[in-house]
Design an enzyme around this catalytic site. Structure first.
Site, PDB file in Angstrom:
ATOM      1  N   ARG A  24       0.635  -1.453  -0.002  1.00 44.09           N
ATOM      2  CA  ARG A  24      -0.315   0.021   0.126  1.00 44.09           C
ATOM      3  C   ARG A  24       0.681   1.244   0.080  1.00 44.09           C
ATOM      4  NH1 ARG A  24      -2.815  -4.345   2.050  1.00 44.09           N
ATOM      5  NH2 ARG A  24      -5.661  -4.076   2.072  1.00 44.09           N
ATOM      6  N   GLY A  88      -1.418 -11.267  -5.550  1.00 48.04           N
ATOM      7  CA  GLY A  88      -3.227 -10.736  -5.767  1.00 48.04           C
ATOM      8  C   GLY A  88      -3.085  -9.501  -5.327  1.00 48.04           C
ATOM      9  N   ARG A 116      -6.293 -17.555 -10.247  1.00 43.74           N
ATOM     10  CA  ARG A 116      -7.521 -16.632  -9.087  1.00 43.74           C
ATOM     11  C   ARG A 116      -8.432 -15.975  -9.528  1.00 43.74           C
ATOM     12  NH1 ARG A 116      -3.874 -14.436  -4.148  1.00 43.74           N
ATOM     13  NH2 ARG A 116      -5.320 -14.620  -3.076  1.00 43.74           N
ATOM     14  N   SER A 159     -13.349  -9.100   1.838  1.00 37.29           N
ATOM     15  CA  SER A 159     -12.495  -8.910   0.947  1.00 37.29           C
ATOM     16  C   SER A 159     -10.797  -7.343   1.174  1.00 37.29           C
ATOM     17  CB  SER A 159     -12.388  -9.053  -0.217  1.00 37.29           C
ATOM     18  OG  SER A 159     -10.605  -8.994  -0.664  1.00 37.29           O
ATOM     19  N   ASP A 306      -5.041 -15.177   6.577  1.00 35.43           N
ATOM     20  CA  ASP A 306      -3.818 -16.455   6.637  1.00 35.43           C
ATOM     21  C   ASP A 306      -3.082 -17.100   6.922  1.00 35.43           C
ATOM     22  OD1 ASP A 306      -4.137 -14.899   3.442  1.00 35.43           O
ATOM     23  OD2 ASP A 306      -2.893 -13.251   4.559  1.00 35.43           O
ATOM     24  N   ARG A 337      -5.530 -23.430  -0.094  1.00 34.62           N
ATOM     25  CA  ARG A 337      -5.248 -23.846   0.859  1.00 34.62           C
ATOM     26  C   ARG A 337      -5.939 -24.487   1.877  1.00 34.62           C
ATOM     27  NH1 ARG A 337      -2.753 -17.650   2.422  1.00 34.62           N
ATOM     28  NH2 ARG A 337      -1.298 -17.955   0.661  1.00 34.62           N
ATOM     29  N   ARG A 379       2.702 -19.703   2.339  1.00 29.38           N
ATOM     30  CA  ARG A 379       2.082 -20.267   3.688  1.00 29.38           C
ATOM     31  C   ARG A 379       2.209 -21.311   3.651  1.00 29.38           C
ATOM     32  NH1 ARG A 379       2.295 -15.182   5.549  1.00 29.38           N
ATOM     33  NH2 ARG A 379       1.726 -13.322   3.979  1.00 29.38           N
TER      34      ARG A 379
END
Ligand code: S3P
Length: 435
Positions: A24, A88, A116, A159, A306, A337, A379
């Site tokens: 960001r 993403g 995705r 989101s 996450d 995941r 991850r």
């Protein structure tokens, strides 16, 4: 990579900078007038994708280790495709930002990113007037110049990427934007925009912002990433050890994993609480604790989205039953995941059942070392490494390169702080052994 079981973990761990905040900061600086300075920027593969992408639109990026300077500029249409790699956050936020800047662009990414869903950003951006089209809702995304206007939008899925894409798009739009979230997702964009001089209000899941505000360069210091700290928190819990981490972001929209572990009986201490800009930061000490099962529902998920694979791993070592519900979003991350966590923990002998939106796990069950797949997902690779440290026998993870995405020094840092159980002969491949 071969992973040997560990006895304990100790010391003060160096946690890398926050990935979400780094992305960001680079994006907002790229459209701000003047030169912004970002200290402790995360130089991981994902954030490098953001740096090269904002440079493709005209921002001037200078790197000096983790101190980055970015001189903003009105966006120009890039001549080549904008390659967002595995990230993403890069493609979703930047397509929103670029849509508001009235430029053309084609966004691409690697294999994982190309699978995705992108409609979640293109649909609301279209409502704002953007001309943006994916291929069957996926990459490549084609953006054509258009004028945007603010909208009233209730988020269908929690989101932060979608919410942020709309806010960044609104920076180049007319009118006013209102966003309503039923469950609040990470709010770094809302906290950072005022540092660049943008006025907005954000209370109880309602965000309101005048569109078309101009940004002024600023100085930002990025805190440590709680999602990266989570791996060492989990390691300490699994190995019944105590570790300390300094300067970690404790924004409440990100600390769901700490709250979840607390519910399961983990004791921790937050000290030296302070702020980096508008982001709360502290040192975190995890105390030697025991785990009991607990139930988690939809409202618990966004603030630990996450970390859910890690929570599932911890649940295998908790006494009793743990239920994780409302985590269906995990299926559309860097890999599925839900499936990756389920299939690999099952292989290690866990008592785990998969639900469409999570897991039912009974414990404690001693995991067994075996050959594992990280699905090329950073991850999942790191979660499985910890599972292997707490298991009986050696594990082999197929490919561990993915850690570059968010935590390039993960294995180096781990190796510095773990003590292995016994020297297990290992051949060839690098192994995590420290006596
Ligand atoms: C992110 C938001 C989350 C998270 C991702 C980073 C962000 O994704 O999983 O790792 O920086 O905004 P969603 O917005 O898809 O939940």
């Amino acid at each position: 990579m071969k992973i040997n079981p560990a006895e304990k973990i100790s010391g003060t761990i160096k946690i890398p900078a926050d990935k979400s905040i780094s992305h960001r900061a680079a994006m907002l600086a790229s459209v701000a007038s003047g030169t912004s300075v970002i200290e402790n920027f995360l130089l991981s593969a994902d954030c490098k994708s953001t740096l090269s992408s904002v440079a493709a639109f005209g921002a001037k990026v200078k790197k000096n280790d983790a101190r980055i300077t970015i001189t903003g500029s009105p966006f120009a249409s890039p001549k080549k495709n904008v390659d967002c790699g595995n990230s993403g956050t890069t493609v979703r936020l930047l397509s929103g930002l670029a849509a508001g800047q009235g430029v053309h662009a084609i966004f691409t990414g690697d294999n994982s990113l190309s699978k995705r869903p992108m409609k979640r950003v293109t649909e609301p951006l279209k409502l704002m007037g953007a001309k943006i089209q994916g291929k069957n809702g996926r990459l490549p995304l084609h953006l054509r110049a258009a004028k945007l206007r603010g909208i009233n939008y209730t988020m269908p899925v929690p989101s932060a990427q979608v919410k942020s894409a709309l806010l960044l798009g609104a920076l180049g739009a007319k009118g006013e934007i209102k966003i309503i979230e039923k469950i609040i997702s990470r709010d770094h964009t809302e906290r950072m925009l005022p540092l660049f001089g943008v006025k907005l209000t954000s209370h109880g899941g309602k965000i309101k912002m005048e569109c078309g505000q101009k940004l002024k360069a600023c100085k930002i210091k990025v805190p440590g990433d709680i999602s990266s700290a989570a791996f060492f928190i989990c390691a300490a819990v699994l190995l019944k050890s105590s570790v300390k981490m300094k300067d970690v972001g404790i924004n409440p929209t990100r600390t769901g994993f700490l709250r979840a572990l607390e519910k399961m009986g983990v004791k921790y201490n937050l000290s030296k609480k302070r702020f980096f800009g508008r982001e709360p930061v502290s040192d975190i000490t995890i105390m030697k604790s025991s785990l009991r099962g607990a139930v988690f529902t939809k409202k618990d998920i966004p603030s630990m989205i996450d970390e859910v694979p890690l929570l599932a791993l911890c649940a295998t070592q908790a006494t009793g039953k743990t239920v994780i519900m409302g985590a269906e979003e995990l299926a559309v991350k860097e890999c599925d995941r839900l499936e990756a966590t389920y299939s690999q923990l099952l292989k290690m002998g866990a008592d785990i059942k998969k639900r469409p939106d999570g897991f039912i796990i009974r414990g404690p069950v001693k995991l067994k070392g075996t050959s594992l797949s990280g699905f090329g997902d950073h991850r999942i690779i790191m979660m499985l490494t910890l599972a292997a440290l707490g298991a009986a026998g050696v594990s082999v993870i197929d490919n561990t390169k993915g850690v570059e995405i968010s935590f390039p020094d993960f294995f180096k840092e781990l190796e510095k702080h773990i003590v292995v159980k016994a020297k297990i002969p290992s051949r060839g491949a690098p192994s995590l052994i420290k006596k």
